[in-house]
Design an enzyme around this catalytic site. Structure first.
Site, PDB file in Angstrom:
ATOM      1  N   GLY A   1       0.827  -1.200   0.000  1.00  0.00           N
ATOM      2  CA  GLY A   1       0.000   0.000   0.000  1.00  0.00           C
ATOM      3  C   GLY A   1       0.860   1.248   0.000  1.00  0.00           C
ATOM      4  N   ASN A  49       6.964  -5.735   5.901  1.00  0.00           N
ATOM      5  CA  ASN A  49       7.684  -6.966   6.237  1.00  0.00           C
ATOM      6  C   ASN A  49       7.729  -7.976   5.095  1.00  0.00           C
ATOM      7  OD1 ASN A  49       4.946  -7.060   6.880  1.00  0.00           O
ATOM      8  ND2 ASN A  49       5.346  -7.179   9.078  1.00  0.00           N
ATOM      9  N   ILE A  53       2.317   2.151   6.924  1.00  0.00           N
ATOM     10  CA  ILE A  53       1.484   2.956   7.835  1.00  0.00           C
ATOM     11  C   ILE A  53       1.109   2.136   9.062  1.00  0.00           C
ATOM     12  CG2 ILE A  53       0.565   4.389   5.961  1.00  0.00           C
ATOM     13  CD1 ILE A  53      -2.131   2.903   6.367  1.00  0.00           C
ATOM     14  N   ASP A  54       1.263   0.818   8.997  1.00  0.00           N
ATOM     15  CA  ASP A  54       0.895  -0.036  10.132  1.00  0.00           C
ATOM     16  C   ASP A  54       1.917   0.034  11.269  1.00  0.00           C
ATOM     17  OD1 ASP A  54      -1.277  -0.799   8.680  1.00  0.00           O
ATOM     18  OD2 ASP A  54      -0.474  -2.759   8.109  1.00  0.00           O
ATOM     19  N   TYR A  73      -8.785   5.039   2.352  1.00  0.00           N
ATOM     20  CA  TYR A  73      -7.513   5.343   1.711  1.00  0.00           C
ATOM     21  C   TYR A  73      -6.888   6.671   2.101  1.00  0.00           C
ATOM     22  CZ  TYR A  73      -7.719   1.160  -1.227  1.00  0.00           C
ATOM     23  OH  TYR A  73      -7.732  -0.143  -1.669  1.00  0.00           O
ATOM     24  N   ARG A 127      -3.650   6.688   4.056  1.00  0.00           N
ATOM     25  CA  ARG A 127      -2.325   6.470   3.499  1.00  0.00           C
ATOM     26  C   ARG A 127      -1.969   7.437   2.376  1.00  0.00           C
ATOM     27  NH1 ARG A 127      -3.749   0.545   0.825  1.00  0.00           N
ATOM     28  NH2 ARG A 127      -4.023   1.250  -1.315  1.00  0.00           N
TER      29      ARG A 127
END
Lengths: 401, 401
Positions: free
Chosen positions: A17, A112, A141-142, A304, A307
């Protein structure tokens, strides 16, 4: 012993993303590669590593600084992105493409999964005795990468989320009711926790309830929690992660939607308002007194803009740029590989440090909201907000009458 | 003949959905009332006119300028708002409250319902020979007030919407698919049209399709439109108003939801993702080739950030403040009433003018997107974007690779 600088081309790709600052990172890589000694061409791979295997590369070597700066300040992924999660076979094709194009420097910005791709490609190149310097530049963003205090992209998403909740809780005060806001983040609660950024507890500001995926979510407890706040304040603002799950690990969104008619088609949660709408319906049913009027319940799914809204944190912009530069500088310095982690050098004043960590240390691992940032089952601690504030850039002051 | 200035108190109230600049308007009124000759106290009525009938007033007379400025720059309605739509009886109680508190100046910020409340209260006061100077200060993100070029609140909502679509269309380019974004505005398409603010047609930017409530919406044509764009570009970004309706005037949202199981509870459209989700499901069904893979379709419903995200247009902030001031100055100048409309004095450079218009001219009427701002059945004209640009404040430049 290899030479510090190897002649050959470089490739940069973006994955997953997009964020408001991922372009800063690729521009940082380009800037870092442009040293006094030319290494070769700098390619951009369109749509992540897919551009390599589909031979869809663009030459970034000659792009002028004005364009680079403009791209850096533009949200989303200027080279395009991909959701492909390469296996060993796919990675072998990436390596082949690198060999074909005499690529000796490989940079991948992402979360990751991307660090895992980097790790596999790196191992394959080692096995093939093909010198390929593989670097991962974090982006998510996580904020769920281990070894990192925080990841580029998160501070801007947290800024958006915190400001959205600020405006929304003022709205909720003006026209009181129950307001549910569903926040991105399947596994880690950092972004949902960022809803508390602007909260002043002494003014009874929302969010009054914060549900993160790390804490088991119980529907009955949820209804009781909301009822308690709503009865006491006449309003209630709720932050809930799209990824909340019950004690058995079942997704709440999937469970609520399963009870629905087929018309929903599937249990897709992302890019859909289903979880918020289902919770709103549940609250209306449970909190309506017999013969009484249903409370005003509304749900927004932040979607959305979290982000991609073009109001990035300047701290995040600068750090994302430096992360890219450091990756390039490290790659130029020798036959090494790694991921550039942002750690905290000091808290007051806030000072980051950029550390090269092994790919294996980051790859395919998930970081969760630390215990000291949680508070009970449905809140975050003030320590979390203190940790977050230096990252998000200038914030407005709330005026009240 | 009445005296230009009448001694007595003033009351200010806010109504309807909050905006990013409605507090600018009430601060403007307070500033405008603070002339060399004191009129009396300045009351704020909590939660719109309900504060008057429930005797929930707050004294704003002595508030310092620093607080006023801070409140002005804070989104949402600092005095609280209401969805009450007063009838003649309710308005009579408002007049009673004004008489009880020796209120001679009545200011109401809001949309066409609030101007109608103003009109009724004004008529009642005239019938009662009670001198009450009633002023409406426009506020609506829908921009649907006649006599106005645009209304305070709309430019900031348009800024948010335009910037959201910019980031979102870049996101949609990075990970291609079909993206539906549902925009506020039940009757007028101005805010949905603002989705085109940042669009560069020469780069095939989204939004590629824009559906406003003024144009009859046909589900089959919608599917055909999307299919055409998606086939040609491999992506499609759609702006659609929550208020779209078919040729017979039936709401599309209500119709789609009606086909759903009861679990949805009701056909609530606002504060719900139902319309976007239903359209996404429809597209997935219709656009999936036999035995093929469903296209990636996502839907976001822009929700409350449209009216409360704290990134207001500075033009909007300044104009909302002036509107409030002008209302107060007009009220001090004589026994008159009216609404302060913003009209366009010149286009290049953009210059607004503030005009007092009769309450009857604005009250309970709806303005629609003018013909020259529409383009076909599913787009807006470049003339619309030219008209909008001077209102929204500084915009970013898009960098591309």
């Amino acid at each position: 012993m290899t030479s510090p600088l190897i002649k050959g081309n470089a490739v940069i790709a973006q994955s997953g993303g997009p964020t408001a600052v991922i372009n800063q990172s690729i521009v940082g890589v380009v800037e870092g590669l442009r040293g006094p000694d030319e290494i070769g061409k700098i390619f951009g791979s369109r749509h992540g590593v897919r551009g390599l295997i589909e031979d869809n590369l663009v030459d970034l070597s000659a792009i002028d600084q004005t364009t680079l700066d403009r791209v850096a300040n533009t949200p989303s992924a200027a080279l395009g992105s991909t959701r492909d999660k390469p296996d060993a076979d796919y990675c072998a094709r990436i390596l082949e493409a690198c060999q074909k194009h005499d690529i000796r420097y490989f940079f991948y910005t992402g979360g990751n999964d991307s660090s895992d791709t980097c790790r596999i490609v790196n191992e394959l190149s080692n096995e093939a005795s093909y010198e390929l310097r593989c670097f991962h530049v974090p982006k998510t963003i996580d904020n769920d990468l281990v070894e990192n205090d925080h990841t580029p992209g998160f501070p801007s998403a947290a800024r958006y989320t915190g400001l959205m909740f600020m405006g929304d809780q003022l709205d909720n005060r003006a026209i009181p009711g129950i307001k549910i806001n569903v926040v991105m983040g399947r596994h880690a609660g950092f972004l949902t926790a960022a809803s508390a950024l602007m909260r002043d507890r002494s003014n009874e500001d929302g969010p009054h309830l914060i549900y993160i995926p790390e804490t088991a979510f119980d529907l009955d407890a949820f209804v009781t929690d909301v009822e308690r706040i709503y009865t006491s304040l006449g309003r209630c603002q709720i932050a809930i992660s799209e990824g909340v799950q019950d004690a058995s690990g079942e997704s709440i969104g999937a469970r609520l939607i399963k009870g629905e008619a087929d018309a929903h088609g599937n249990a897709q949660l992302s890019g859909s308002g289903a979880l918020g709408d289902q919770l709103a319906t549940l609250l209306k049913e449970k909190l309506t007194p017999k013969g009484g009027k249903a409370p005003r319940v509304r749900a927004d799914t932040l979607g959305y803009p979290q982000r991609c809204y073009p109001d990035a944190s300047p701290v995040d912009q600068a750090e994302a740029r430096i992360s890219g530069r450091r990756a390039a500088e490290a790659a130029r310095s020798g036959d090494i590989d790694g991921s550039i982690a942002i750690q905290r050098a000091s808290d007051n004043p806030y000072q980051p440090k950029f550390v090269r960590v092994p790919l294996e240390a980051v790859a395919a691992k998930t970081r969760y909201l630390p215990e000291e940032h949680k508070q009970g089952d449905n809140d975050v601690s003030d320590a979390f907000v203190e940790w977050l504030k230096p990252l998000v850039g200038p914030l407005p002051e709330i005026g009240r009458l």
